[in-house]
Design an enzyme around this catalytic site. Structure first.
Site, PDB file in Angstrom:
ATOM      1  N   GLY A   1       0.960  -1.103  -0.017  1.00 45.94           N
ATOM      2  CA  GLY A   1      -0.185   0.173  -0.112  1.00 45.94           C
ATOM      3  C   GLY A   1       0.831   1.322  -0.097  1.00 45.94           C
ATOM      4  O   GLY A   1       1.701   1.381   0.968  1.00 45.94           O
ATOM      5  N   SER A   2       0.735   2.084  -0.895  1.00 42.72           N
ATOM      6  CA  SER A   2       1.499   3.346  -0.897  1.00 42.72           C
ATOM      7  C   SER A   2       1.096   4.188  -2.112  1.00 42.72           C
ATOM      8  O   SER A   2      -0.275   3.976  -2.222  1.00 42.72           O
ATOM      9  CB  SER A   2       2.886   2.742  -1.449  1.00 42.72           C
ATOM     10  OG  SER A   2       2.860   1.636  -2.362  1.00 42.72           O
TER      11      SER A   2
END
Length: 215
Positions: free
Chosen positions: A181-182
């Site tokens: 997640g980013s």
């Protein structure tokens, strides 16, 4: 770059191996709940680190998305390398997206800057400056400057860079990955205009993010 014949990025193998081995051991011991939970972890890691092939557009004077995800910002912003103001397109990758990053253009990497920082929610505006991030300055065949920034997020705690200064990347070529997640920001030259809108879902290496202005 990092791709294997199994369609899984090499970063995922340690996680997959640990969960799979643990599931086997727990099953042998008869601890079925833990065995099932580890099996679920194995499947999740295989899904998260998947690295499917992409059909790269061949049209001239375009830039493709460097990441899978959702467009959360399109606005003028100072890029972290030159400090100059450019249109920035921000792509948020949730935990279900493919996290392998691809070059938006064909160009040479002139500079790479890694900055340690915090791990705030990557969708926040201040995450671009305060979070751990890695910036890449690319120069295209027309001499135009592009900046791609990998930004670590609340869960993502490792940015993986698989290039070095001087490397030449093709459009859609893999150059790194961010775990769990980013966000990825793309700064455009002034000669290019975004072709996407807020909320659009994009696919790395396939979705056209920007086109060169007609002269």
């Amino acid at each position: 770059m990092g791709k294997t014949n199994l369609g899984i990025d090499q970063e995922g193998f340690p996680y997959i191996a640990i969960f799979a081995f643990s599931s086997l051991i727990f099953a042998i011991l008869g601890w079925w709940l833990l065995a099932v939970l580890c099996l679920i972890g194995t499947i999740f890691c295989g899904h998260f680190f998947r690295d499917p092939e992409r059909i790269i557009p061949t049209e001239a004077n375009i830039a493709v998305s460097p990441a899978d995800g959702k467009i959360i910002r399109i606005e003028p912003r100072q890029d972290p390398i030159s400090g100059e103001s450019h249109t920035c397109i921000s792509i948020f990758m949730n935990i279900c997206n493919v996290h392998v990053n691809r070059s938006p253009i064909k160009g040479q990497i002139e500079a790479i800057q890694y900055v340690q920082g915090h791990f705030l929610n990557a969708s926040l505006d201040k995450a671009a400056k305060e979070n751990e991030h890695c910036s890449y300055l690319l120069r295209d065949q027309d001499g135009k400057q592009w900046v791609v920034v990998q930004i670590a997020g609340l869960i993502a705690r490792r940015i993986v860079c698989r290039t070095k200064e001087g490397d030449i990347l093709n459009r859609g070529e893999r150059f790194g990955i961010i775990r769990f997640g980013s966000r990825v920001d793309l700064y455009l030259p002034e000669e290019y205009t975004p072709t996407v809108n807020l909320g659009n879902k994009v696919i790395a290496g396939e979705t056209i993010l920007a086109k060169k202005n007609q002269e």
